[in-house]
Design a protein around this motif. Structure first.
Motif, PDB file in Angstrom:
ATOM      1  N   GLY A 166       0.812  -1.205   0.000  1.00 44.39           N
ATOM      2  CA  GLY A 166       0.000   0.000   0.000  1.00 44.39           C
ATOM      3  C   GLY A 166       0.848   1.258   0.000  1.00 44.39           C
ATOM      4  O   GLY A 166       2.084   1.213  -0.103  1.00 44.39           O
ATOM      5  N   ALA A 167       0.181   2.406   0.122  1.00 45.42           N
ATOM      6  CA  ALA A 167       0.877   3.690   0.166  1.00 45.42           C
ATOM      7  C   ALA A 167       1.702   3.795   1.443  1.00 45.42           C
ATOM      8  O   ALA A 167       1.347   3.242   2.483  1.00 45.42           O
ATOM      9  CB  ALA A 167      -0.128   4.825   0.078  1.00 45.42           C
ATOM     10  N   LYS A 168       2.806   4.512   1.356  1.00 43.01           N
ATOM     11  CA  LYS A 168       3.691   4.711   2.498  1.00 43.01           C
ATOM     12  C   LYS A 168       3.714   6.189   2.899  1.00 43.01           C
ATOM     13  O   LYS A 168       3.553   7.077   2.052  1.00 43.01           O
ATOM     14  CB  LYS A 168       5.117   4.276   2.157  1.00 43.01           C
ATOM     15  N   THR A 169       3.938   6.427   4.180  1.00 39.57           N
ATOM     16  CA  THR A 169       4.138   7.777   4.680  1.00 39.57           C
ATOM     17  C   THR A 169       5.621   8.007   4.899  1.00 39.57           C
ATOM     18  O   THR A 169       6.240   7.310   5.724  1.00 39.57           O
ATOM     19  CB  THR A 169       3.390   7.996   6.006  1.00 39.57           C
ATOM     20  N   PRO A 170       6.242   8.959   4.173  1.00 43.96           N
ATOM     21  CA  PRO A 170       7.658   9.247   4.402  1.00 43.96           C
ATOM     22  C   PRO A 170       7.824  10.118   5.640  1.00 43.96           C
ATOM     23  O   PRO A 170       7.083  11.069   5.864  1.00 43.96           O
ATOM     24  CB  PRO A 170       8.070   9.991   3.128  1.00 43.96           C
ATOM     25  N   VAL A 171       8.829   9.786   6.442  1.00 40.20           N
ATOM     26  CA  VAL A 171       9.035  10.422   7.739  1.00 40.20           C
ATOM     27  C   VAL A 171      10.505  10.801   7.876  1.00 40.20           C
ATOM     28  O   VAL A 171      11.383  10.065   7.427  1.00 40.20           O
ATOM     29  CB  VAL A 171       8.610   9.456   8.868  1.00 40.20           C
ATOM     30  N   VAL A 172      10.766  11.955   8.489  1.00 37.22           N
ATOM     31  CA  VAL A 172      12.110  12.316   8.931  1.00 37.22           C
ATOM     32  C   VAL A 172      12.053  12.523  10.436  1.00 37.22           C
ATOM     33  O   VAL A 172      11.148  13.204  10.936  1.00 37.22           O
ATOM     34  CB  VAL A 172      12.621  13.584   8.222  1.00 37.22           C
ATOM     35  N   ASP A 193      13.016  14.208  13.823  1.00 35.55           N
ATOM     36  CA  ASP A 193      13.568  15.500  14.216  1.00 35.55           C
ATOM     37  C   ASP A 193      14.654  15.320  15.272  1.00 35.55           C
ATOM     38  O   ASP A 193      15.013  14.184  15.642  1.00 35.55           O
ATOM     39  CB  ASP A 193      12.462  16.450  14.660  1.00 35.55           C
ATOM     40  N   ALA A 194      15.183  16.418  15.792  1.00 35.94           N
ATOM     41  CA  ALA A 194      16.300  16.350  16.730  1.00 35.94           C
ATOM     42  C   ALA A 194      15.945  15.593  17.998  1.00 35.94           C
ATOM     43  O   ALA A 194      16.818  15.020  18.659  1.00 35.94           O
ATOM     44  CB  ALA A 194      16.773  17.761  17.073  1.00 35.94           C
ATOM     45  N   GLY A 195      14.677  15.567  18.345  1.00 34.67           N
ATOM     46  CA  GLY A 195      14.228  14.839  19.518  1.00 34.67           C
ATOM     47  C   GLY A 195      13.799  13.418  19.229  1.00 34.67           C
ATOM     48  O   GLY A 195      13.275  12.736  20.120  1.00 34.67           O
ATOM     49  N   GLY A 196      13.978  12.969  17.986  1.00 36.51           N
ATOM     50  CA  GLY A 196      13.593  11.623  17.602  1.00 36.51           C
ATOM     51  C   GLY A 196      12.126  11.463  17.278  1.00 36.51           C
ATOM     52  O   GLY A 196      11.647  10.336  17.098  1.00 36.51           O
ATOM     53  N   GLN A 197      11.389  12.574  17.156  1.00 40.12           N
ATOM     54  CA  GLN A 197       9.972  12.511  16.824  1.00 40.12           C
ATOM     55  C   GLN A 197       9.780  12.377  15.313  1.00 40.12           C
ATOM     56  O   GLN A 197      10.456  13.067  14.534  1.00 40.12           O
ATOM     57  CB  GLN A 197       9.249  13.768  17.319  1.00 40.12           C
ATOM     58  N   PRO A 198       8.865  11.501  14.877  1.00 38.84           N
ATOM     59  CA  PRO A 198       8.663  11.297  13.430  1.00 38.84           C
ATOM     60  C   PRO A 198       7.816  12.412  12.816  1.00 38.84           C
ATOM     61  O   PRO A 198       6.661  12.608  13.202  1.00 38.84           O
ATOM     62  CB  PRO A 198       7.937   9.946  13.375  1.00 38.84           C
ATOM     63  N   LYS A 257      16.676  21.305   2.594  1.00 45.17           N
ATOM     64  CA  LYS A 257      17.609  22.374   2.952  1.00 45.17           C
ATOM     65  C   LYS A 257      16.846  23.528   3.597  1.00 45.17           C
ATOM     66  O   LYS A 257      15.922  24.102   3.017  1.00 45.17           O
ATOM     67  CB  LYS A 257      18.348  22.851   1.704  1.00 45.17           C
ATOM     68  N   GLY A 258      17.216  23.853   4.817  1.00 43.69           N
ATOM     69  CA  GLY A 258      16.597  24.971   5.525  1.00 43.69           C
ATOM     70  C   GLY A 258      15.236  24.689   6.122  1.00 43.69           C
ATOM     71  O   GLY A 258      14.614  25.597   6.697  1.00 43.69           O
ATOM     72  N   VAL A 259      14.731  23.459   6.020  1.00 43.39           N
ATOM     73  CA  VAL A 259      13.406  23.127   6.538  1.00 43.39           C
ATOM     74  C   VAL A 259      13.464  22.958   8.059  1.00 43.39           C
ATOM     75  O   VAL A 259      14.364  22.296   8.585  1.00 43.39           O
ATOM     76  CB  VAL A 259      12.871  21.834   5.881  1.00 43.39           C
ATOM     77  N   ASP A 260      12.512  23.552   8.770  1.00 39.84           N
ATOM     78  CA  ASP A 260      12.363  23.385  10.207  1.00 39.84           C
ATOM     79  C   ASP A 260      11.491  22.156  10.445  1.00 39.84           C
ATOM     80  O   ASP A 260      10.268  22.223  10.310  1.00 39.84           O
ATOM     81  CB  ASP A 260      11.728  24.626  10.823  1.00 39.84           C
ATOM     82  N   LEU A 261      12.116  21.029  10.777  1.00 43.38           N
ATOM     83  CA  LEU A 261      11.352  19.795  10.931  1.00 43.38           C
ATOM     84  C   LEU A 261      10.311  19.910  12.038  1.00 43.38           C
ATOM     85  O   LEU A 261       9.222  19.338  11.937  1.00 43.38           O
ATOM     86  CB  LEU A 261      12.297  18.632  11.221  1.00 43.38           C
ATOM     87  N   GLU A 262      10.632  20.643  13.119  1.00 38.33           N
ATOM     88  CA  GLU A 262       9.683  20.768  14.218  1.00 38.33           C
ATOM     89  C   GLU A 262       8.410  21.496  13.803  1.00 38.33           C
ATOM     90  O   GLU A 262       7.388  21.415  14.488  1.00 38.33           O
ATOM     91  CB  GLU A 262      10.331  21.479  15.411  1.00 38.33           C
ATOM     92  N   GLY A 263       8.464  22.185  12.672  1.00 33.96           N
ATOM     93  CA  GLY A 263       7.280  22.871  12.167  1.00 33.96           C
ATOM     94  C   GLY A 263       6.366  21.994  11.337  1.00 33.96           C
ATOM     95  O   GLY A 263       5.267  22.417  10.946  1.00 33.96           O
ATOM     96  N   LEU A 264       6.789  20.754  11.075  1.00 31.52           N
ATOM     97  CA  LEU A 264       5.993  19.814  10.288  1.00 31.52           C
ATOM     98  C   LEU A 264       5.138  18.955  11.216  1.00 31.52           C
ATOM     99  O   LEU A 264       5.483  18.740  12.381  1.00 31.52           O
ATOM    100  CB  LEU A 264       6.905  18.937   9.436  1.00 31.52           C
ATOM    101  N   PRO A 265       4.025  18.404  10.715  1.00 29.37           N
ATOM    102  CA  PRO A 265       3.148  17.607  11.582  1.00 29.37           C
ATOM    103  C   PRO A 265       3.802  16.303  11.998  1.00 29.37           C
ATOM    104  O   PRO A 265       4.593  15.713  11.251  1.00 29.37           O
ATOM    105  CB  PRO A 265       1.917  17.361  10.699  1.00 29.37           C
ATOM    106  N   LEU A 266       3.440  15.855  13.194  1.00 25.14           N
ATOM    107  CA  LEU A 266       3.882  14.534  13.631  1.00 25.14           C
ATOM    108  C   LEU A 266       3.197  13.464  12.800  1.00 25.14           C
ATOM    109  O   LEU A 266       2.005  13.569  12.484  1.00 25.14           O
ATOM    110  CB  LEU A 266       3.558  14.325  15.107  1.00 25.14           C
ATOM    111  N   ALA A 267       3.939  12.448  12.423  1.00 25.12           N
ATOM    112  CA  ALA A 267       3.361  11.340  11.661  1.00 25.12           C
ATOM    113  C   ALA A 267       2.552  10.444  12.596  1.00 25.12           C
ATOM    114  O   ALA A 267       2.910  10.248  13.761  1.00 25.12           O
ATOM    115  CB  ALA A 267       4.471  10.530  10.991  1.00 25.12           C
ATOM    116  N   GLN A 268       1.476   9.894  12.080  1.00 20.48           N
ATOM    117  CA  GLN A 268       0.651   8.954  12.837  1.00 20.48           C
ATOM    118  C   GLN A 268       1.224   7.554  12.647  1.00 20.48           C
ATOM    119  O   GLN A 268       0.943   6.879  11.661  1.00 20.48           O
ATOM    120  CB  GLN A 268      -0.804   9.033  12.359  1.00 20.48           C
ATOM    121  N   THR A 269       2.048   7.139  13.591  1.00 23.19           N
ATOM    122  CA  THR A 269       2.767   5.872  13.448  1.00 23.19           C
ATOM    123  C   THR A 269       2.258   4.777  14.383  1.00 23.19           C
ATOM    124  O   THR A 269       2.664   3.626  14.235  1.00 23.19           O
ATOM    125  CB  THR A 269       4.268   6.080  13.709  1.00 23.19           C
ATOM    126  N   GLN A 270       1.405   5.134  15.325  1.00 21.21           N
ATOM    127  CA  GLN A 270       0.930   4.137  16.288  1.00 21.21           C
ATOM    128  C   GLN A 270       0.230   2.991  15.576  1.00 21.21           C
ATOM    129  O   GLN A 270      -0.725   3.187  14.822  1.00 21.21           O
ATOM    130  CB  GLN A 270      -0.036   4.787  17.280  1.00 21.21           C
TER     131      GLN A 270
END
Length: 284
Positions: free
Chosen positions: A11-17, A19-24, A47-60
């Motif tokens: 199925g479709a996948k959610t790409p995740v990075v 962040d500095a705190g280990g949050q997806p 480049k230059g993206v603030d990862l903490e400004g992106l939504p948390l992935a629903q991984t549960q």
């Protein structure tokens, strides 16, 4: 960067990075997936993206997929640890031994290992996986690591009877479905550091049987990539399995192999852990 993907195998996948705190962080608004087509663009995309400004992935409760999508090619390097060559009773190779693994071997890090009734010597091999970041042909050793996207854990699962007792090439013993669990995370080289100083290990049913270091590689990552690029054009997303340390079932005395119900746990320093259970191949 530390890349992951979540979603069902077909199925479709959610790409995740992470962040500095280990949050997806869900990065699908920036890149639809980590694929051979998008991999060369990732450094510019983030480049230059603030990862903490992106939504948390629903991984549960979500399946962890391999950290990049299906590679065009999966390559293996045989007998690449001096101590593994010794336990196998084989000479240290003068040049890297190369083989292929079929595309359907590629799977998530915790997907089951499938056991066919024709198998008799199912074996484990923890390995450092290398994912190519851009087209690579005739590259020098000094420039080789510039062509790497990142590193991951791989289990280069092998059916030794098919590999060694059925004639022909190793590919027969390396290519059954789910024979290449990959992930959970892909770590870029700038974050991982020296790939030649990593511990790696495997436990079978809680017993540690492999406990090695990439310092024992006969051919290091840069040498492997440069050598392969003399004969092969490596493509973005291609996966190279760089060899295994001693402690595989074939090298034990007495030899020991996997059976349905066995639990395999393995990891590489800085790259996370995998865990698989051996299951009978579903009836068709």
């Amino acid at each position: 960067m530390r890349l992951m993907r979540y979603g069902a195998r077909d199925g479709a996948k959610t790409p995740v990075v992470l962040d500095a705190g280990g949050q997806p962080r869900d990065v699908s608004a920036l890149v639809p997936d980590f694929t051979p087509e998008t991999i060369p663009t990732l450094r510019d995309v983030f480049k230059g993206v603030d990862l903490e400004g992106l939504p948390l992935a629903q991984t549960q409760g979500q399946r962890i997929a391999a950290p990049v999508s299906q590679p065009r090619n999966i390559w293996g390097v045989g007998l690449n640890y001096s101590d593994h060559a010794a336990e196998s009773g084989m000479e240290v190779p003068r040049e890297p031994i190369l083989f292929n693994k079929a595309s359907r071997t590629y799977c998530g890090p915790n997907d089951p290992l499938l056991y066919s009734k024709e198998m008799s010597k199912l074996d484990w091999e923890v390995e450092l996986g290398v994912v190519i970041g851009r087209t690579t042909l005739n590259v020098s050793r000094d420039q080789a690591l510039d062509h790497v996207l990142g590193y991951c854990v791989v289990n280069d699962v092998s059916e030794r009877a098919w590999q060694a007792e059925r004639g022909g090439q190793w590919v027969k013993g390396k290519s059954f479905p789910n024979f290449c669990p990959t992930g959970p995370v892909l770590v870029t080289g700038d974050e991982l550091g020296d790939p030649g100083k990593l511990s790696l290990w495997t436990e079978i049913n809680g017993e540690r049987l492999q406990d090695g270091s990439t310092e024992k590689m006969i051919f290091d990552v840069a040498t492997i990539i440069s050598y392969m690029s003399e004969f092969i054009q490596l493509e973005p997303g291609d996966l190279i399995c760089t060899g295994t340390p001693p402690g595989v079932g074939m090298g034990l005395k007495p030899q020991r192999y996997l059976s349905p119900g066995d639990r395999v746990r393995l990891g590489v320093q800085g790259l996370g852990e995998q865990e698989q259970v051996v299951e009978h191949l579903p009836a068709r």
